[in-house]
Scaffold this active site. Structure first.
Site, mmCIF file in Angstrom:
data_model
loop_
_atom_site.group_PDB
_atom_site.id
_atom_site.type_symbol
_atom_site.label_atom_id
_atom_site.label_comp_id
_atom_site.label_asym_id
_atom_site.label_seq_id
_atom_site.Cartn_x
_atom_site.Cartn_y
_atom_site.Cartn_z
ATOM 1 C CE LYS A 9 2.898 2.502 2.394
ATOM 2 N NZ LYS A 9 2.971 3.844 1.787
ATOM 3 C CG ASP B 92 -0.422 4.762 0.145
ATOM 4 O OD1 ASP B 92 -0.428 5.026 -1.075
ATOM 5 O OD2 ASP B 92 0.526 5.065 0.899
ATOM 6 C CG ASN C 140 3.110 4.025 -1.894
ATOM 7 O OD1 ASN C 140 3.215 3.184 -1.011
ATOM 8 N ND2 ASN C 140 3.165 5.327 -1.639
ATOM 9 C CD GLU D 144 -1.523 7.858 1.304
ATOM 10 O OE1 GLU D 144 -0.307 8.156 1.307
ATOM 11 O OE2 GLU D 144 -2.106 7.387 2.297
ATOM 12 C CG ASN E 33 3.363 11.220 1.090
ATOM 13 O OD1 ASN E 33 3.835 12.220 1.598
ATOM 14 N ND2 ASN E 33 4.089 10.154 0.806
ATOM 15 C CG ASP F 115 6.343 13.686 6.305
ATOM 16 O OD1 ASP F 115 7.142 14.263 7.062
ATOM 17 O OD2 ASP F 115 6.381 12.460 6.074
ATOM 18 C CG HIS G 199 3.490 10.649 4.528
ATOM 19 N ND1 HIS G 199 4.833 10.882 4.770
ATOM 20 C CD2 HIS G 199 3.443 9.477 3.848
ATOM 21 C CE1 HIS G 199 5.560 9.911 4.252
ATOM 22 N NE2 HIS G 199 4.744 9.045 3.692
ATOM 23 C CG ASN H 2 9.288 6.860 5.408
ATOM 24 O OD1 ASN H 2 9.259 5.662 5.654
ATOM 25 N ND2 ASN H 2 9.933 7.355 4.365
#
Length: 429
Positions: free
Chosen positions: A197, A225, A227, A250, A273, A297, A324, A326
């Site tokens: 992440k 990723d 984000n 990602e 995602n 997801d 994905h 969480n």
């Protein structure tokens, strides 16, 4: 068909380590909602979804409407949910600070609630019929599902005064820390691929961490990723610099247009995602060749059956699909495993936060062996709720000392560590 006689909603607060992301820091406790659907013969099915207040506001009227209906009327869940209004003040059209899934809408909120009810109904139906959930979805095509070690930059502990439990993982704030974390994941769970992440430190530092992982785990599939924290130019530069070791990158940039701009200039596959989280977002993304992997997801897409529909659409357009994750508990991991077992051509290991969760509501935690979870053949999801554990986590949610944590807010959690913190605008780099 069995009729639903009762629906129980139990919001809980679950311990979460101090994991960093582009929005801030995971709270010491995160909200989840446990849904139990009981039928006339006493069969109980379990589901799980987000537990923030905006989800609870939708779940309560949906639970009342479900009583008296057939447990197998899964399509009817969407009709019931469509009739429930959404408080406009509860919808954040900016990037979701907890899920990091792109902009929220009322429809996305409804789908996330419906997903938990659908899983609970499938669990109850499977138990009543003596069939595993994967059989209700058409049957498994694999006996185990591979998951990827989900790596995070993290603090050693939550800020003082948060009453959080020690997580035992230690800090990870540089490449050495990330590699040490990956080694621990590989030893404990046997993961053979890793996702980092990102969006936390400057891109060159995160690229160095990927290089360190590649040296420590030669040939292992690696993902990064950020984000949506990077510009198109930065995304292309990092992608090209890591092209020999990245399985995919990602959501390096935010939005379909930016992702398409990156995809046109690099050979590294892009996954998302954030810019494809509903069927309505597919046409533009696929037409512009913005992504080559969609991370499904079931919480976002409205359940397990719609996840299979997504996989079919992706196959039609030659786009890969994976999964994905969480923060979630074992009910969701079981649901993820059942649906992933039924998807043909699943070429990428799925994401999961589950190893980070020290608490659960189940009598027995799902196990990872060689990075995989076995697909069980017990009726329903094959999991059972531990009433004492569920009650304990619900009591925490009820405790007014924890009331501020009933809605996840990573930026607020970060301000406990850094009072000056302001959620960065994007692109940050």
């Amino acid at each position: 068909m069995l009729t639903v006689t009762d629906v129980r909603l139990t919001p809980v607060l679950v311990a979460d380590p101090p994991l960093l992301n582009a929005q801030g820091l995971h709270q010491p406790y995160t909200p989840r909602l446990i849904i139990e659907v009981e039928t006339e013969d006493g069969t109980v099915g379990a589901g799980e979804t987000y537990g923030d207040g905006r989800y609870l506001e939708l779940a309560r009227p949906l639970a009342a409407k479900l009583v008296g209906r057939a447990v197998g009327d899964l399509n009817g869940l969407f009709t019931l949910a469509d009739g429930i209004g959404v408080d406009a003040h509860r919808v954040d059209t900016a990037v979701d600070g907890g899920g990091l899934r792109g902009a929220q809408t009322a429809d996305k909120l409804r789908l996330s609630v419906v997903s938990g009810f659908e899983v609970a109904c499938l669990d109850a139906l499977g138990k009543a019929l003596g069939l595993p959930v994967h059989a209700l979805l058409g049957g498994k095509v694999r006996d185990s599902v591979e998951y990827s070690g989900y790596l995070f930059y993290k603090y050693a502990a939550h800020p003082r005064g948060t009453a959080a439990e020690e997580d035992g993982w230690g800090p990870a704030l540089d490449p050495d820390g990330i590699v040490a974390q990956a080694r621990a994941f590989a030893e404990r769970y046997g993961f053979r691929s890793f996702k980092l992440k990102g969006g936390v430190f400057p891109p060159e530092e995160e690229a160095a961490a990927i290089r360190a992982l590649a040296a420590a785990f030669p040939g292992a599939p690696l993902r990064l990723d950020p984000n949506g924290a990077w510009s198109v130019e930065t995304s292309v530069k990092v992608a090209d610099g890591l092209a020999d070791v990245l399985e995919y990158l990602e959501d390096p940039a935010l939005g379909t247009a930016a992702m398409a701009g990156v995809a046109a200039r690099t050979s590294v596959p892009l996954a998302t995602n954030m810019c494809v989280t509903t069927f309505e977002e597919i046409p533009e993304a696929f037409a512009r060749r913005a992504v080559r992997v969609v991370l499904s997801d079931h919480h976002y897409w409205g359940g397990l059956r719609r996840t299979r529909e997504l996989a079919a659409v992706c196959r039609t357009f030659g786009v890969d699909v994976s999964m994905h994750s969480n923060t979630h508990l074992g009910i969701s991991l079981a649901a993820m495993t059942h649906v992933a077992a039924t998807v043909p051509g699943l070429r990428h290991a799925c994401d999961t936060h589950y190893p980070w969760q020290s608490e659960d509501v189940l009598t027995e935690r799902p196990r990872f062996e060689r990075g995989r979870v076995t697909v069980g053949d017990a009726p329903g999801l094959g999991v059972e709720i531990d009433r004492d554990r569920l009650d304990a986590l619900h009591r925490r949610w009820l405790d007014e000392d924890f009331a501020a944590l009933r809605d996840r807010d990573d930026a607020a959690a970060m301000r406990r560590a850094k009072p000056e913190w302001v959620t960065p605008s994007v692109p940050r780099w």
